[in-house]
Structure formats: C-alpha cells, structure tokens
Design a protein around this motif. Structure first.
Motif, short mmCIF file in Angstrom:
data_model
loop_
_atom_site.label_atom_id
_atom_site.label_comp_id
_atom_site.label_asym_id
_atom_site.label_seq_id
_atom_site.Cartn_x
_atom_site.Cartn_y
_atom_site.Cartn_z
N GLY A 92 47.97 12.43 23.80
CA GLY A 92 48.54 12.99 24.97
C GLY A 92 47.28 13.45 25.88
O GLY A 92 47.59 13.23 27.10
N GLN A 93 46.28 13.99 25.23
CA GLN A 93 45.24 14.49 26.26
C GLN A 93 44.51 13.25 26.89
O GLN A 93 44.40 13.22 28.02
N LEU A 94 44.50 12.10 26.13
CA LEU A 94 43.74 11.01 26.76
C LEU A 94 44.59 10.30 27.70
O LEU A 94 43.92 9.99 28.92
N LYS A 95 45.71 10.44 27.45
CA LYS A 95 46.61 9.90 28.61
C LYS A 95 46.63 10.47 29.98
O LYS A 95 46.94 10.09 31.03
N ALA A 96 46.85 12.08 29.79
CA ALA A 96 46.77 12.83 30.71
C ALA A 96 45.44 12.61 31.82
O ALA A 96 45.26 12.56 32.94
N ARG A 97 44.32 12.70 30.65
CA ARG A 97 43.09 12.38 31.66
C ARG A 97 42.70 11.08 32.25
O ARG A 97 42.49 10.95 33.28
N ILE A 98 43.32 9.88 31.71
CA ILE A 98 43.44 8.70 32.52
C ILE A 98 44.32 8.71 33.68
O ILE A 98 43.75 8.35 34.59
N ARG A 99 45.40 9.39 33.68
CA ARG A 99 46.18 9.63 34.78
C ARG A 99 45.36 10.56 35.71
O ARG A 99 45.59 9.99 37.10
N ARG A 144 49.71 25.71 39.61
CA ARG A 144 48.40 25.41 38.95
C ARG A 144 48.04 26.72 38.08
O ARG A 144 47.66 26.29 36.85
N ASP A 145 48.23 27.77 38.26
CA ASP A 145 48.00 28.72 37.54
C ASP A 145 48.67 28.97 36.40
O ASP A 145 48.06 28.97 35.13
N TYR A 146 49.98 28.51 36.27
CA TYR A 146 50.97 28.34 34.92
C TYR A 146 50.38 27.12 34.10
O TYR A 146 50.08 27.38 33.14
N LEU A 147 49.78 26.12 34.89
CA LEU A 147 49.46 24.98 34.09
C LEU A 147 48.17 25.05 33.44
O LEU A 147 47.89 24.84 32.06
N PHE A 187 46.99 28.15 32.59
CA PHE A 187 46.95 29.40 31.58
C PHE A 187 47.32 28.65 30.24
O PHE A 187 47.04 28.87 29.09
N ASN A 188 48.39 27.69 30.27
CA ASN A 188 49.02 26.90 29.29
C ASN A 188 48.29 25.80 28.84
O ASN A 188 48.60 24.85 27.85
N LYS A 189 47.00 25.66 29.17
CA LYS A 189 45.99 24.77 29.07
C LYS A 189 46.19 23.24 29.27
O LYS A 189 46.07 22.14 28.33
N TYR A 190 47.10 23.10 30.41
CA TYR A 190 47.59 21.80 30.71
C TYR A 190 46.58 21.36 31.61
O TYR A 190 47.06 21.15 33.16
N ARG A 191 45.39 21.28 31.48
CA ARG A 191 44.27 21.14 32.69
C ARG A 191 44.47 19.78 33.15
O ARG A 191 43.98 19.54 34.44
N HIS A 192 44.51 18.75 32.44
CA HIS A 192 44.74 17.41 33.29
C HIS A 192 45.78 17.43 33.88
O HIS A 192 45.57 16.69 35.04
N THR A 193 46.97 17.78 33.84
CA THR A 193 48.13 18.00 34.61
C THR A 193 47.80 18.49 35.80
O THR A 193 48.13 18.12 36.95
N ALA A 194 47.03 19.83 35.69
CA ALA A 194 46.55 20.50 36.81
C ALA A 194 45.72 19.81 37.78
O ALA A 194 45.73 19.80 38.88
N SER A 195 44.68 18.94 37.03
CA SER A 195 43.82 18.15 37.94
C SER A 195 44.47 17.01 38.48
O SER A 195 44.19 16.74 39.82
N VAL A 196 45.57 16.63 38.04
CA VAL A 196 46.48 15.47 38.68
C VAL A 196 47.22 16.15 39.96
O VAL A 196 47.33 15.66 41.05
#
Length: 126
Positions: free
Chosen positions: A8-15, A44-47, A49-58
């Motif tokens: 899941g992390q790899l997919k998010a990073r690729i996106r 972004r603050d929520y993402l 905090f929950n370590k959804y960093r790749h989602t935040a970068s998108v």
C-alpha cells in the motif's frame, strides 16, 4: 509485502510521484480561494498525523497547496478556534468533529454558509 503494509505504501508513493511528474508539466494554477487553502491544510494536518504522508503529498501536488504547512496558530485564528494543551496534540479536524459531536446548543444543528461570493470554489457555477 501486503501483510506488512508495504504494498500500500509503494502504491501511494507511485501515485504521488506520478502526480508530481504530471504537475511539473502543467501551467501554473490560479490562486487557491481562502476556504480551499484552509480546508486543504486541515486535511493535510490530519493525513500527516495519521502517517498518510504519501496521500498528503498527492494532496499537496494536486491542489497546489504550499509545500510548507501553514502555522497551526494561524489556522486556529482563521477558524476562530480556541485550543487547550490537549487539543493541540491532535489535528484540528479532530477537535472540530469532537465539538460538533458533543455540542448541545440549538439541537446540535449549525447553520452552514457556502464560500463568500468573491471567493467561489473552483468549478462553482458563475
């Protein structure tokens, strides 16, 4: 890889990388309306905090949000929110949701208004 959450992390990073590459080829975006800037920053603050960093970068790449997060105190002032020490330890979104879930005034209903006429959200009817 999937059981460890790596896939899941790899997919998010690729996106995130795809959006970043596509974003480099686009024309500059128009300025963000104030409401969008604040909403995106709360998300972004929520993402983060929950370590959804790749989602935040998108989100940052796709929305045109500034790369550096806005100051927490600035956000609280803009939203007219008062915080205590415990509320500062979690994202503003948690505090806002908690406030509305635990509110007892006016039957728990709040009158919401759309964006100011001069600050319509992108894609809004003119």
């Amino acid at each position: 890889m999937e059981s460890r959450g790596v896939l899941g992390q790899l997919k998010a990073r690729i996106r995130a990388e795809v959006f970043s590459a596509l974003d480099e080829q686009r024309e500059p975006r128009p300025p963000l309306p104030r409401e969008n800037l604040l909403i995106n920053e709360i998300i972004r603050d929520y993402l983060e905090f929950n370590k959804y960093r790749h989602t935040a970068s998108v989100l940052t790449a796709e929305s045109g949000q500034p790369k550096d997060p806005l100051d927490r105190q600035f956000l609280a002032n803009e939203l007219k929110v008062s915080e205590d020490a415990s509320s500062r330890s979690v994202p503003l979104l948690y505090g806002l949701v908690s406030h509305f879930l635990n509110s007892s005034d006016a039957g728990g209903k709040v009158f919401l208004r759309g964006p100011a006429a001069s600050n319509k959200a992108p894609g809004a009817d003119t």
